[in-house]
Design an enzyme around this catalytic site. Structure first.
Site, PDB file in Angstrom:
ATOM      1  N   SER A 540       0.880  -1.343  -0.118  1.00 29.55           N
ATOM      2  CA  SER A 540       0.087   0.220  -0.312  1.00 29.55           C
ATOM      3  C   SER A 540       0.688   0.922   0.439  1.00 29.55           C
ATOM      4  O   SER A 540       1.609   1.158   0.495  1.00 29.55           O
ATOM      5  CB  SER A 540      -0.897   0.134   1.072  1.00 29.55           C
ATOM      6  OG  SER A 540      -1.512   1.381   1.206  1.00 29.55           O
ATOM      7  N   TYR A 553      -4.651  -0.136   9.658  1.00 29.82           N
ATOM      8  CA  TYR A 553      -4.230  -0.577   8.177  1.00 29.82           C
ATOM      9  C   TYR A 553      -2.944  -0.179   7.583  1.00 29.82           C
ATOM     10  O   TYR A 553      -1.716  -1.509   7.387  1.00 29.82           O
ATOM     11  CB  TYR A 553      -5.200   0.048   7.689  1.00 29.82           C
ATOM     12  CG  TYR A 553      -5.056  -0.495   5.186  1.00 29.82           C
ATOM     13  CD1 TYR A 553      -5.555  -1.931   4.897  1.00 29.82           C
ATOM     14  CD2 TYR A 553      -4.442   0.414   5.073  1.00 29.82           C
ATOM     15  CE1 TYR A 553      -4.931  -1.831   3.773  1.00 29.82           C
ATOM     16  CE2 TYR A 553      -4.091   0.515   3.571  1.00 29.82           C
ATOM     17  CZ  TYR A 553      -4.217  -0.572   3.131  1.00 29.82           C
ATOM     18  OH  TYR A 553      -4.296  -0.984   1.472  1.00 29.82           O
TER      19      TYR A 553
END
Length: 656
Positions: A540, A553
Site C-alpha cells: 500500500s 491498516y
C-alpha cells in the site's frame, strides 16, 4: 448403451450437415466412445458448385475439433470425386495425401480434413461414424481379439487387422469390404483401433453405432469382464511436498514446467496396487492414438531416472529401423502409477494434464476388462513408436505455436473473488498459468469454469483451512510457482484515540498474520518451482506515506512489507524472489465500500471523483493496472529483481 437421440433436439438442426453435427455431438457426449479429439464422422452431400454443376461433397470432421462441441464449420468439405481418384493411386505418401485433401477443399478457411478422409470417402453410405469405443477395444485387445469380434458381430461387421491410419488402410479396407461385406453389414471393426458404423441417415448411422457397441458390452458382461474396476480402496495421506518434488523432476526431464494432476480414488489405487501392475500396464496403450498424450507406458513408482533410461532404450531400438531420421521427444512420463497416491497425469497445461488423466481413466477399464476376458494385449512397441513419431500425429500437438509465458506453471492468488485479486487471476490465466484462487466469498468457486482455474473458499486466518486448500491445489496442479498475497481488509477511518483494540487486532490478523501463515506454508512448494518461486505482495502507498485515520491498516501493511523484505533475504538462496507493489487509490476493489470512500474523500476535503484521481498524473489507478504489473513481476523481465518496492499510484507527492 442407450441412444441419446431426441426428436425435439434434432429439430433444431437443419439439413444433412446439421443432423451430422447433432449426432456427432451425441457421440462426443459419451466418453466411453470418444475422448478429446478422438473419433471422426462424415456425410456426403450433393451440392451445386459455382458453375451450377452438381457434385458430391464429403464433409468430414476437421483436425483439431472435438465431436462433443463440433459446429458446422468444424467439418472440412472435400470433393468426393477427387478423394475417390486418390484412392485409385498405387501409392500416396502422408504429406502428399494431406496436401491433396487440403487443396481440394471448397473452403479455404476450413480445418484440415481428417487423416481418415479417404476411408470415409470409400464407404458407400451417406453417413459414416467412427469411435474408439472402450467396450470394443476391451475385446480386440486380447489374444483372441479377432476371433471374439467375429463371434460378436458375425456378418454385421467387416473385421480389419491393425494398420496405421492413412492411404494404405483406406485401400485395404476397400478390398476387404468387397471380400467380407454382405447386405447385413452395418459396420467395420479396426482391431486395436476402433469401430465404424454407417447408414443412409444420421440417426441410422448413430444408432447402429450404439447397437454395435452395446453388443460388445453385453458380450463382456456375459464373460464376467464388464464391472472389473475397484472403487473400494482407501488412499493413504498424499504428501503435497512429495508430489511437488515429483513434478519438479518431471519438469526438469521435460525441459519445461509441467502441470501434475493427481487422481486418488478406488479406481486408480486399484490399478496401482494390482498384483500384476508391473506387467499389464507396461504392454502399451489401449489404442495407438493415445501414445502422443500418454507415452507408450506409464511410470511405475516415482523413479524418473529409471523411466528415462527405459524410454531412451525404446527410442534407440526403434529409431534405428525408421525410414527417416527421428529426433527424440522429451522422455518424461505423462502417466505415473504409484500405490501411495494412485495416478498422476502430467501435461504442458492443465487442460493437457486433464486429458491425460481422462484417457488413462478409460484405459484402466480397457486393461482390466481385457485381463478378465483372457489377458490384455497391446500392439507391439514398433507400431506404437511409429504413431508416436508419426509426423501427422505430432503436428496435432505443435499447432499451438510458442507456448504462453507461464505455460505449465501455477499461480496462487488470495482475495481472488474481486478487485485486484480477481484481475490478477485473469492476468495469470492470460499468460498460460493454472490459477488457484482463494477467497472468503463463495463466488470464488464459480469464478471461472475451466480446467486451469481452481477456486477455493478459504479463511486465510484458519491454519487448518489453509493447509487443506494447499493440498487441493497440489492435487489439482502439482505445485505452486507464483504467489500473490493480495487479500486484506481496510477498516473505516478512525483516529488512534478512537480505535478499538479488536479492530487493531483484526487488521493485524488478516493483513499480517494470515500472510505470514501462507508464506510459511507455501515456502516448500515455491522452493520446488521449476523456474524458481516468485512472490508478489500487494502492499500500500500507506507503507511509505501513511495518512491519518488509518493506523491499523498502515501498521499492518508496513509490517507485511518488512516481512516480505526479510523473506527476500532468507529465501534468495532457494531461488525465490519476492517483490512488493504499493498501489494507492484503487477503488474497484472489495476494500472500498461507498461508505469508506466517502469518509476518506471527506477527510481530505474532496469530492469522490477528485479523490479517485488525486495523484501527480491525475489518472485513476484500476485493479487491472496493479494486476498486470504483478504478473509481469513474475515474468522474465524481473528475473534479476527481488526485495523491490514499486509504487502503482499515479505518482504520489508524499511518496515522491
Amino acid at each position: 448403451m442407450q441412444s441419446l437421440w431426441k426428436d425435439e433436439e434434432a429439430k433444431e438442426f437443419k439439413g444433412d450437415l446439421g443432423l451430422r453435427v447433432y449426432t456427432s455431438r451425441l457421440l462426443g457426449r459419451d466418453k466411453s466412445l470418444v475422448l478429446h479429439g478422438g473419433g471422426n464422422t462424415s456425410v456426403k452431400i450433393r451440392e451445386k458448385n459455382l458453375f451450377g454443376e452438381e457434385e458430391t461433397i464429403l464433409y468430414v470432421k476437421g483436425s483439431g475439433w472435438d465431436l462433443e462441441t463440433i459446429e458446422p464449420q468444424g467439418f472440412s468439405p472435400v470433393s468426393l470425386a477427387h478423394v475417390l481418384r486418390l484412392s485409385e493411386l498405387p501409392s500416396l505418401s502422408d504429406p502428399e495425401m494431406v496436401n491433396q485433401l487440403v487443396t481440394h477443399m471448397l473452403k479455404a478457411s476450413a480445418p484440415a480434413p481428417s487423416i481418415e478422409t479417404i476411408l470415409h470417402g470409400l464407404m458407400l453410405a451417406k453417413f459414416v461414424d467412427h469411435t474408439h469405443a472402450d467396450a470394443v477395444l476391451s475385446v480386440t485387445n486380447t489374444k483372441d481379439g479377432d476371433k471374439r469380434i467375429r463371434e460378436i458381430y458375425g456378418k454385421r461387421c467387416v473385421v480389419i487387422p491393425y494398420l496405421m491410419p492413412g492411404f494404405d488402410l483406406a485401400q485395404f479396407c476397400a478390398r476387404e469390404f468387397r471380400k467380407q461385406g454382405t447386405p447385413d453389414t452395418i459396420g467395420m471393426v479396426l482391431l486395436n483401433h476402433g469401430i465404424f458404423s454407417f447408414g443412409d441417415t444420421a440417426r441410422e448411422s448413430y444408432e447402429r453405432m450404439i447397437e454395435l457397441v452395446t453388443l460388445a458390452e453385453k458380450y463382456l458382461e456375459s464373460k464376467r469382464a464388464w464391472s472389473v474396476a475397484s472403487n473400494h480402496l482407501k488412499p493413504d495421506p498424499v504428501d503435497g511436498v512429495s508430489q511437488a518434488g515429483l513434478r519438479r523432476r518431471l519438469s526438469d526431464t521435460a525441459g519445461a514446467p509441467l502441470i501434475l494432476k493427481t487422481v486418488t480414488d478406488g479406481r486408480t489405487l486399484g490399478l496401482a496396487r494390482h498384483d500384476r501392475v508391473a506387467t499389464i500396464t507396461q504392454r502399451g496403450p489401449a489404442t495407438p492414438d493415445h501414445v502422443i498424450r500418454t507415452k507408450r507406458t506409464p511410470m511405475l513408482g516415482t523413479d524418473v531416472g529409471r523411466y528415462v533410461e527405459e524410454y531412451k532404450r525404446y527410442f534407440g531400438d526403434h529409431s534405428l529401423k525408421a525410414k527417416e531420421p527421428k529426433t527424440m521427444l522429451d522422455p518424461a512420463p505423462r502417466v505415473v502409477l504409484d500405490p501411495g497416491f494412485g495416478l498422476a497425469a502430467a501435461g504442458r497445461t492443465a487442460k493437457d494434464a486433464a486429458i491425460v488423466a481422462e484417457i488413462y481413466d478409460h484405459t484402466i477399464d480397457v486393461i482390466l476388462r481385457s485381463e478378465a476376458l483372457g489377458g490384455f494385449e497391446a500392439l507391439p512397441a514398433k507400431d506404437i513408436f511409429d504413431v508416436e513419431y508419426w509426423d501427422l500425429e505430432q503436428a496435432k500437438l505443435k499447432k499451438g505455436g510458442k507456448p504462453p509465458a507461464f505455460a505449465g506453471e501455477v499461480a496462487l492468488v488470495t482475495g481472488a473473488a474481486s478487485g485486484i485479486g480477481k484481475a490478477a487471476a485473469a492476468a495469470f490465466l492470460a499468460r498460460g498459468a493454472a490459477v488457484v484462487g482463494l477467497d472468503l466469498d463463495a463466488k470464488i468457486e464459480s469464478l471461472h469454469a475451466r480446467p486451469d482455474f481452481l477456486g477455493l473458499r478459504c479463511d486465510l486466518t484458519d491454519e487448518a483451512r489453509v493447509r487443506v486448500s494447499l493440498e487441493q491445489a497440489i492435487h489439482a496442479y502439482g505445485g505452486i510457482d507464483m504467489l500473490v498475497l493480495n487479500a486484506g481488509i481496510f477498516p473505516a477511518s478512525r483516529r488512534i484515540a478512537d480505535l478499538p483494540m479488536d479492530e487493531w487486532r483484526k487488521s493485524m490478523t488478516v493483513n499480517l498474520d494470515a500472510n505470514m501463515l501462507l508464506l510459511r506454508a507455501c515456502h516448500p512448494f515455491l522452493k520446488l518451482a521449476p523456474r524458481g518461486g516468485r512472490v508478489v505482495v500487494i502492499g500500500s502507498k500507506n507503507v511509505p506515506a501513511p495518512g491519518p485515520g488509518a493506523s491499523a491498516y498502515s501498521a499492518s501493511k508496513a509490517a507485511l512489507n518488512q516481512l516480505a523484505r526479510i523473506a527476500a533475504l532468507e529465501w534468495g538462496a532457494d531461488g525465490i524472489r519476492i517483490n512488493t507493489l504499493h498501489p494507492n487509490a484503487v477503488f474497484d476493489t472489495g476494500l472500498w465500500t461507498e461508505e469508506v470512500l466517502a469518509q476518506r474523500a471527506k477527510q481530505y476535503g474532496m469530492t469522490v471523483d477528485a479523490y479517485k484521481k488525486n495523484n501527480v498524473l491525475r489518472t485513476e489507478v484500476r485493479s487491472l493496472d496493479v494486476a498486470e504489473l504483478a504478473a509481469e513481476m513474475c515474468g522474465p523481465l524481473f528475473a534479476k529483481t527481488t526485495g523491490a518496492q514499486v509504487p502503482v499510484d499515479g505518482g504520489n507527492e508524499r511518496v515522491i
